[in-house]
Design an enzyme around this catalytic site. Structure first.
Site, PDB file in Angstrom:
ATOM      1  N   HIS A 166     -39.054  -4.485-123.851  1.00  0.00           N
ATOM      2  CA  HIS A 166     -40.471  -4.144-123.560  1.00  0.00           C
ATOM      3  C   HIS A 166     -40.970  -5.426-123.540  1.00  0.00           C
ATOM      4  CE1 HIS A 166     -43.573  -0.761-124.094  1.00  0.00           C
ATOM      5  NE2 HIS A 166     -44.015  -1.883-123.177  1.00  0.00           N
ATOM      6  N   GLU A 205     -37.668   3.764-128.238  1.00  0.00           N
ATOM      7  CA  GLU A 205     -37.863   2.569-128.449  1.00  0.00           C
ATOM      8  C   GLU A 205     -37.869   2.485-130.028  1.00  0.00           C
ATOM      9  OE1 GLU A 205     -40.853   0.223-126.264  1.00  0.00           O
ATOM     10  OE2 GLU A 205     -39.930   1.025-124.387  1.00  0.00           O
ATOM     11  N   ARG A 222     -52.704  -0.493-110.024  1.00  0.00           N
ATOM     12  CA  ARG A 222     -52.782  -1.742-110.367  1.00  0.00           C
ATOM     13  C   ARG A 222     -51.763  -2.642-110.121  1.00  0.00           C
ATOM     14  NH1 ARG A 222     -57.520  -0.751-113.569  1.00  0.00           N
ATOM     15  NH2 ARG A 222     -55.992   0.165-115.091  1.00  0.00           N
ATOM     16  N   ILE A 223     -50.611  -2.170-111.038  1.00  0.00           N
ATOM     17  CA  ILE A 223     -49.353  -2.936-111.278  1.00  0.00           C
ATOM     18  C   ILE A 223     -48.447  -2.518-110.000  1.00  0.00           C
ATOM     19  CG2 ILE A 223     -47.350  -3.259-112.642  1.00  0.00           C
ATOM     20  CD1 ILE A 223     -49.040  -2.572-115.087  1.00  0.00           C
ATOM     21  N   ARG A 243     -43.239   3.416-118.761  1.00  0.00           N
ATOM     22  CA  ARG A 243     -42.826   3.979-120.104  1.00  0.00           C
ATOM     23  C   ARG A 243     -41.512   4.615-120.043  1.00  0.00           C
ATOM     24  NH1 ARG A 243     -46.126   0.967-122.021  1.00  0.00           N
ATOM     25  NH2 ARG A 243     -47.927   1.328-123.148  1.00  0.00           N
TER      26      ARG A 243
HETATM   27  C1  DGY Z   1     -49.004  -1.816-122.299  1.00  0.00           C
HETATM   28  O1  DGY Z   1     -50.013  -2.766-122.154  1.00  0.00           O
HETATM   29  O2  DGY Z   1     -48.885  -0.681-121.929  1.00  0.00           O
HETATM   30  C2  DGY Z   1     -47.406  -2.681-122.460  1.00  0.00           C
HETATM   31  O3  DGY Z   1     -46.701  -1.753-122.289  1.00  0.00           O
HETATM   32  C3  DGY Z   1     -47.606  -3.005-124.095  1.00  0.00           C
HETATM   33  O4  DGY Z   1     -48.149  -1.923-124.702  1.00  0.00           O
END
Ligand code: DGY
Length: 323
Positions: free
Chosen positions: A289, A271, A159-160, A242
Site C-alpha cells: 500500500h 490488509e 483524478r488518479i 482498494r
Molecule cells: C489514500 O489516501 O486513500 C491512500 O490509500 C492512503 O490511505
C-alpha cells in the site's frame, strides 16, 4: 480558534506535520506508532474534539453514535475514506474530511510502476539477482511483455485515473480506454481517452486493466470471477485503489489457470494479510500500500488534514468535507 482543541492522531506522521499539529492544537500524538485498538479509539472519541485517523482505523457506527462522544470532526489522512462509516457520521452530525489532489501524481506514478514491473518481470529478475542465481545474459531469459503502444483500460476516470491516462499516452504512446459514468467527455477528449459503455468492454479490449474507482459498497468485488474472465488472455490487472474492489480468490484462480497473465497489486482485501498462494506466484508484483508513500505527498496530506481541522475550529467550512 479560541481554546486549543484536542486532536488525537492515530499514527506517526512526518515530523513537520507533527510539529504543525503541536503548534495549532492540543495534539495527542502516537509516539509508538502502534495502531489504536477499539478501546483506545473509543476513548479518543470520548476525550478529544477531533480525530485524525488513517486508512487502518475503522471508524464505525458504534464509535460515531456513542452517547459520550465528544469528537465533532474526523479529519482522515487519506483520499479514500472507506474506513469511516460516512452515513453514520452524517446521521450523528460528525464532520468528515479527506485529503484529495495532493496524492494524485504519486499514486498514478505507482500504478505505472506496477504496470511496468509486472509486464517486464522486474520482481522476478530482482529476486533472481539477489539470490545469486544469475549466471549471465542470455537471449531468452525472463522475457516480458511490451508496454509501449499497447492498450490500457481504466476502470474509473477520476483524478488518479486521468493522471495515469496522461502518463500512458504521453510516456508510452498507449491507447487509453475507460469506463466511468461520472466523468465528462471533455475531460476524456483532452487526454485522448476513449469512453466505453461498460467495464466489460474496457476489459475485453485492454492489454492492461487498472482500477481507479472509490471503494464504497457498490465497488466491493467489482472485479469478480466474470469480470476477470472478461479480460484478454495475456492481460495484466493493476490495483492501486482498494483491496476489496477485487475478489482476491477469483483473481488467484485466474492467475493460476492462465486466464490472465499477471497482476500488480498495491492493496489487498484484508490488509496487511496477503494470501500465501498469492505471495508464492511469480507472475504478480505485490507492494505494501505504497501509492501515496513519498515524503512530499505524506507531508502534503498531513497539511491538508490540518487545514481541514483548522477551518472547522475557526468556524469555517473545511475544504475537503465529505460528510
Ligand atoms: C489514500 O489516501 O486513500 C491512500 O490509500 C492512503 O490511505
Amino acid at each position: 480558534m479560541s481554546a486549543r482543541p484536542t486532536v488525537v492522531v492515530t499514527r506517526r506522521l512526518p515530523a513537520d506535520v507533527e510539529e504543525r499539529l503541536r503548534a495549532l492544537f492540543d495534539a495527542r500524538l502516537n509516539a509508538q506508532d502502534a495502531p489504536l485498538d477499539a478501546t483506545a479509539l473509543a476513548a479518543a472519541m470520548r476525550d478529544a474534539d477531533a480525530l485524525l485517523p488513517t486508512v487502518t482505523d475503522r471508524i464505525d457506527a458504534a464509535l460515531l453514535g456513542a452517547s459520550d462522544r465528544r469528537v465533532r470532526i474526523v479529519s482522515n489522512f487519506g483520499v479514500g475514506f472507506n474506513n469511516i462509516d460516512v452515513a453514520a457520521a452524517k446521521a450523528n452530525g460528525v464532520v468528515v474530511t479527506n485529503t484529495p489532489d495532493v496524492l494524485t501524481d504519486d499514486t498514478a506514478d505507482l500504478a505505472v510502476t506496477l504496470m511496468l514491473m509486472v509486464a517486464r518481470r522486474t520482481g522476478e529478475g530482482e529476486r533472481h539477482v539477489r539470490a545469486g542465481q544469475w549466471t549471465g545474459w542470455r537471449p531468452t531469459q525472463l522475457l516480458g511483455t511490451r508496454v509501449t503502444g499497447k492498450t490500457l483500460g481504466l476502470i474509473g476516470f477520476g483524478r488518479i485515473g486521468r493522471a495515469v491516462a496522461k502518463r500512458a499516452r504521453n510516456g508510452f504512446g498507449m491507447r487509453v480506454l475507460f469506463h466511468d459514468p461520472y466523468t465528462s467527455d471533455a475531460d476524456a477528449q483532452a487526454l485522448g481517452a476513449e469512453r466505453r459503455a461498460s467495464i466489460e468492454e474496457v476489459l475485453h479490449e485492454s492489454d492492461y486493466g487498472s482500477l481507479h474507482c472509490p471503494a464504497p459498497a457498490e465497488t466491493h468485488h467489482l472485479m469478480n470471477t466474470a469480470r476477470v474472465a472478461a479480460m484478454r488472455r495475456g492481460a495484466f490487472l493493476i490495483n492501486t485503489s482498494r483491496g476489496d474492489v477485487v475478489d482476491e480468490a477469483a483473481l488467484m484462480r485466474a492467475l493460476l489457470d492462465g486466464t490472465i497473465a499477471g497482476a500488480g497489486l498495491d492493496v489487498f482485501e484484508r490488509e496487511p494479510a496477503v494470501p500465501r498462494e498469492l505471495a508464492a506466484m511469480e507472475n504478480v508484483v505485490l507492494l505494501p500500500h505504497l501509492g501515496s508513500a513519498t515524503e512530499e505527498t505524506r507531508v502534503a496530506m498531513g497539511n491538508r488534514a490540518i487545514d481541514n481541522l483548522a477551518a472547522f475550529f475557526d468556524g469555517g467550512a473545511p475544504r475537503d468535507r465529505v460528510a
